[in-house]
Design an enzyme around this catalytic site. Structure first.
Site, PDB file in Angstrom:
ATOM      1  N   CYS A  11     -24.947  11.078   0.881  1.00 57.56           N
ATOM      2  CA  CYS A  11     -24.229  10.327   1.923  1.00 57.56           C
ATOM      3  C   CYS A  11     -23.625  11.330   2.895  1.00 57.56           C
ATOM      4  O   CYS A  11     -23.849  12.538   2.759  1.00 57.56           O
ATOM      5  CB  CYS A  11     -23.157   9.429   1.298  1.00 57.56           C
ATOM      6  N   ASP A  53     -28.181   3.931  10.548  1.00 55.45           N
ATOM      7  CA  ASP A  53     -27.623   3.688   9.202  1.00 55.45           C
ATOM      8  C   ASP A  53     -27.512   2.202   8.910  1.00 55.45           C
ATOM      9  O   ASP A  53     -26.993   1.445   9.718  1.00 55.45           O
ATOM     10  CB  ASP A  53     -26.214   4.297   9.097  1.00 55.45           C
ATOM     11  N   LYS A  79       0.841  -1.196   0.000  1.00 53.43           N
ATOM     12  CA  LYS A  79       0.000   0.000   0.000  1.00 53.43           C
ATOM     13  C   LYS A  79       0.881   1.252   0.000  1.00 53.43           C
ATOM     14  O   LYS A  79       0.700   2.160  -0.797  1.00 53.43           O
ATOM     15  CB  LYS A  79      -0.881  -0.002   1.258  1.00 53.43           C
ATOM     16  N   SER A 126     -22.403  12.906   9.026  1.00 52.99           N
ATOM     17  CA  SER A 126     -21.060  13.437   9.266  1.00 52.99           C
ATOM     18  C   SER A 126     -20.843  14.744   8.522  1.00 52.99           C
ATOM     19  O   SER A 126     -21.401  14.967   7.445  1.00 52.99           O
ATOM     20  CB  SER A 126     -20.005  12.410   8.850  1.00 52.99           C
ATOM     21  N   GLU A 151     -25.450  -5.754   0.934  1.00 51.58           N
ATOM     22  CA  GLU A 151     -24.262  -6.551   0.602  1.00 51.58           C
ATOM     23  C   GLU A 151     -24.176  -7.842   1.419  1.00 51.58           C
ATOM     24  O   GLU A 151     -23.367  -8.711   1.112  1.00 51.58           O
ATOM     25  CB  GLU A 151     -22.985  -5.725   0.756  1.00 51.58           C
ATOM     26  N   HIS A 194     -19.399  12.371  -3.250  1.00 48.18           N
ATOM     27  CA  HIS A 194     -18.098  11.743  -3.500  1.00 48.18           C
ATOM     28  C   HIS A 194     -17.188  12.608  -4.353  1.00 48.18           C
ATOM     29  O   HIS A 194     -16.055  12.261  -4.613  1.00 48.18           O
ATOM     30  CB  HIS A 194     -18.300  10.374  -4.149  1.00 48.18           C
TER      31      HIS A 194
END
Ligand code: GLN
Ligand code: ZN
EC number: 2.1.1.14
Length: 770
Positions: A743, A615, A19, A449, A621, A711
């Site tokens: 979001c 949330d 990474k 947030s 998923e 985003h």
């Protein structure tokens, strides 16, 4: 001795070396040579670790800089046209620029291309780059990565088993970028490239080649089923002396059992963790030429193997087939577990007793080897001792008071239908809530947030390091919260939030305060590209020893006359983003979390917080891979959300939030959650996603379709949002609509956040006036 088989190894490095090297390369801080060198070191260390652990079939070509599916797309030349300008840079090994361009997009030297789409690898939290296919798709061998890595290992003195995703699975996980064809029909074009790959590997001396075909354990149509045998016959012919291993994982073979067992291959790999009960029927059908690889050591979770249980299975197979036709292996690639438990030294967050129940990738290799020795019968003293230790650990998990809290189990078994149902139907609640909050039409709110700036993250880091005191930290958080409340008042938002500045992550924050949770220091697993996550570990019965969010929510509410929304993460999402217990059904663990969240909901209610958002971005998923299992999951997932949110007053307004969801097939279940308001991500699809809420089935409760994409730093105009809201109004009655971003805003900076919200409130006002 039984042959030991490992399907794949984590490649980010024990301390996320890959990474760091990738990101340094992207930032032009290191050269391509330096990045290649880091990669080489990781591969060699991995191979050596596996060899030292006594693994016979050690994978190669399981390494990837970014994603193994992207590697394969480059190998077979499935390179979308938009990258053509970068094609000249392809060489025989890797063109890093092209590769990373496909992974991340490319904006340089007058070239501007978007990245490939990314999606989840089956039901894991790993994301792969979706292959894109066109009608006249051609394939061509464009990289020899598979060969280079095999040869590299050989040069290092290690014989490996190259791993490659099978051609049918490769086509099925891709996407048709135009209409008029089915991607599975590209198999004829694709097979010659696979034949080349296999014959090159055989020529280089490969003895075994692993072909991953997880779709053999999934729901596939008749056409696909019919392809498998002939495809494998061609692969087998091309592989010459190399022996093929058809590899399945993540599910049981079920209706594909006869098909899989009849494939012309040397060995078939079964996932005996997910497909725990398939051995009985499989063993009655194994042809005399076939070897079985038993995936008994779990590649998806971090628990120690239960040797006794695994040995029973191995013994059963050995009795039926003989020791030379039974291999012992991991259930799937170990990509999905962290590197090495021995790195974990913090007893405060990971108590020694809990650590003794765990195994990471390196420990799992040792387990595979132990099982092979134990099954063999000729057991040396050291292995016998490890067997005893393993039994003791399993026994302590069965009985430890650290895990088992009878009051928690009892509370779950006492849940009634009443506990999972609001007192009044939605219409009555809506009236009560309207009387209480008196909100305007097209009420505005945000998802929770607000920007987690460098400062906010530094306060948290400084608190951890002891550079600032708890009081200093609290003061900083309080000031940030207060200014966020003031800003929302100035913007004239209707339902405020406190901003979530005190939270690192929406699951970890709750995990840290719930009993039954442990945390690792280096338990990283790859999520996508260079991004890794460190899921918390649920090891015991979960309950809530004390209030978790009441303090900051009450503080925020004390600052304003407008309602402030309490912010919680839902039970399914908390489960889904953690390493989960395997000693009880997931469902039971979820209900335990649901009751803990309910306790918090009621504490908030008592403190005067009457709008509460729970949330559930991960609910979709969690869907099982096999259709036959999906409704059962949805039933308990929805019910556990209801348990967490039902036992409240009629005039307490429950919100939920989901993002990245394809709601079409599950809309009735989403409605059954019965949240008073649901906020969803819809802006990128221009409200098309909203159609799921207004098709044959009309979603009954209130909806806040996201009106702008958080985003991106781009500030949308009022007009754009008015447009979207009008579109929404066309499909959903205005009285049901809320106005919000799609979001949370934590990844954004303040200037764009303020500008976008200002435009959003204006858009809501325009709609109200209409
Ligand atoms: N309340 C969370 C936030 O605003 C929701 C995040 C999410 O949906 N992933 O950040
Ligand atoms: Zn979201």
């Amino acid at each position: 001795m039984l042959i030991t088989n490992n399907l794949g190894y984590p490649r980010v490095g024990p301390f996320r070396e890959l990474k760091k090297a990738n990101e340094a390369y992207w930032a032009k801080k290191i050269s391509a040579e330096e990045l290649l060198q880091t990669a080489k070191e990781i591969r060699e260390a991995n191979w050596k670790t596996q060899k030292d652990a006594g693994i016979d079939l050690i994978p190669s070509n399981d390494f990837s800089f970014y994603d193994q599916v992207l590697d394969l797309s480059l190998t077979v030349g499935a390179i979308p046209a938009r990258y053509a300008s970068l094609l000249s840079k392809i060489d025989n090994n890797y063109s890093l620029d092209l590769y990373f361009a496909m992974a991340r997009g490319f904006q340089q030297d007058g070239i501007d291309v978007t990245a490939s789409e990314m999606t989840k690898w089956f039901d894991t939290n790993y994301h792969y780059m979706v292959p894109e296919f066109i009608k006249d798709q051609t394939f061509k061998l464009t990289s020899e990565k598979f060969l280079n890595e095999y040869n590299e290992a050989k040069a290092a003195g290690i014989e490996t088993k190259p791993v490659i995703i099978g051609p049918i699975t490769y086509l099925l996980i891709g996407k048709e970028k135009e209409s008029g064809f089915e991607r599975i029909d590209l198999i004829e074009n694709l097979l010659p490239v696979y034949e080349q790959i296999l014959s090159k590997l055989a020529e280089a001396g490969a003895k075994y080649i692993q072909i991953d075909e997880p779709y053999l354990a999934l729901d596939i149509d008749a056409k696909t089923k019919a392809l498998y045998t002939s495809v494998f016959a061609r692969l087998n012919a091309a592989a010459g002396n190399a022996k093929l291993i058809a590899t399945t994982y993540f599910e049981a073979l079920k209706d594909n059992e006869d098909l899989a067992l009849g494939l012309p291959v040397h060995a078939l790999h079964l996932d005996l963790v997910r497909g725990e009960n398939q051995l009985d029927t499989v063993l009655t059908k194994v042809p005399s030429t076939l070897t079985l690889s038993l995936g008994v050591v779990e590649g998806r979770n971090i628990w120690k193997n239960d040797y006794e249980k695994s040995l029973t299975k191995i013994q059963q197979a050995v009795d039926a087939l003989g020791a030379d036709r039974v291999w012992v292996g991991t259930s799937s690639s170990l990509l999905h577990v962290p590197f090495d438990l021995d790195s974990e030294k913090n007893e405060e967050t990971l108590p020694a007793e809990v650590k003794n129940w765990l195994a990471f990738a390196k420990q799992k290799l040792a387990e595979v080897k132990d099982l092979a020795i134990l099954a063999d019968g000729e057991i040396d003293a050291a292995t016998a001792q490890r067997y005893e230790a393993n039994k003791a650990a399993a026994e302590s998990r069965r009985t430890s008071p650290l895990i088992h809290k009878p009051e928690v189990k009892e509370r779950v078994s006492n849940i009634t239908d009443e506990d999972a149902r609001r007192t009044s139907p939605f219409a009555a609640r809506k009236t009560a809530q309207q009387a209480k909050f008196n909100l305007p039409a097209f009420a505005t709110t945000t998802i929770g947030s607000f920007p987690q700036t460098k400062d906010v993250r530094k306060w948290r880091a400084d608190l951890k390091k002891g550079i600032i005191t708890q009081a200093e930290y609290d003061k900083a958080i309080a000031e940030e919260t207060e200014s966020t409340i003031r800003l929302q008042e100035e913007l004239d938002i209707d339902v405020l939030v406190h901003g979530e500045f005190e939270r690192n992550d929406m699951v970890e924050y709750f995990g840290e305060q719930l009993a039954g949770y442990a945390f690792t220091q280096y338990g990283w697993v790859q999520s996508y590209g260079s991004r890794c996550v460190k899921p918390p570990v649920i090891y015991g019965d979960v309950y809530r020893p004390a209030d978790m969010t009441v303090r900051w929510s009450s503080y925020a509410q004390s600052l304003t006359n407008r309602p402030v929304k309490g912010m919680l993460t839902g039970p399914v999402t908390i489960l889904q983003w953690s390493f989960v217990r395997n000693d009880q059904p997931r469902e039971t663990t979820t209900y335990q979390i649901a009751l803990a969240i309910l306790d918090e909901v009621q504490a908030l209610e008592k403190a005067g917080i009457k709008i509460i958002q729970i949330d559930e971005p991960a609910i979709r998923e969690g869907l099982p891979l096999r259709k036959a299992d999906q409704q059962n999951y949805l039933n308990w997932a929805v019910r556990s959300f209801r348990v967490s949110s039902s036992n409240v007053d009629d005039d307490t307004q429950i919100h939920t939030h989901m993002c990245y969801s394809e709601f079409n097939n599950v809309i009735k279940d989403i409605a059954a959650m019965d949240a008073d308001v649901i906020t969803i991500e819809t802006s990128r699809s221009q409200m098309k996603l909203l159609n799921a809420f207004a098709g044959d089935f009309k979603y009954p409760n209130d909806i806040g379709p996201g009106v702008y994409d958080i985003h991106s730093p781009r500030v949308p105009s009022t007009d754009e949002m008015v447009d979207l809201l009008r579109k929404a109004k066309d499909v959903v009655p205005a009285a049901q609509l809320w106005v919000n971003p799609d979001c949370g805003l934590k990844t954004r900076a303040w200037p764009e956040t303020k500008a976008a919200l200002e435009a959003m409130v204006e858009a809501a006002k325009i709609l109200r006036a209409e």
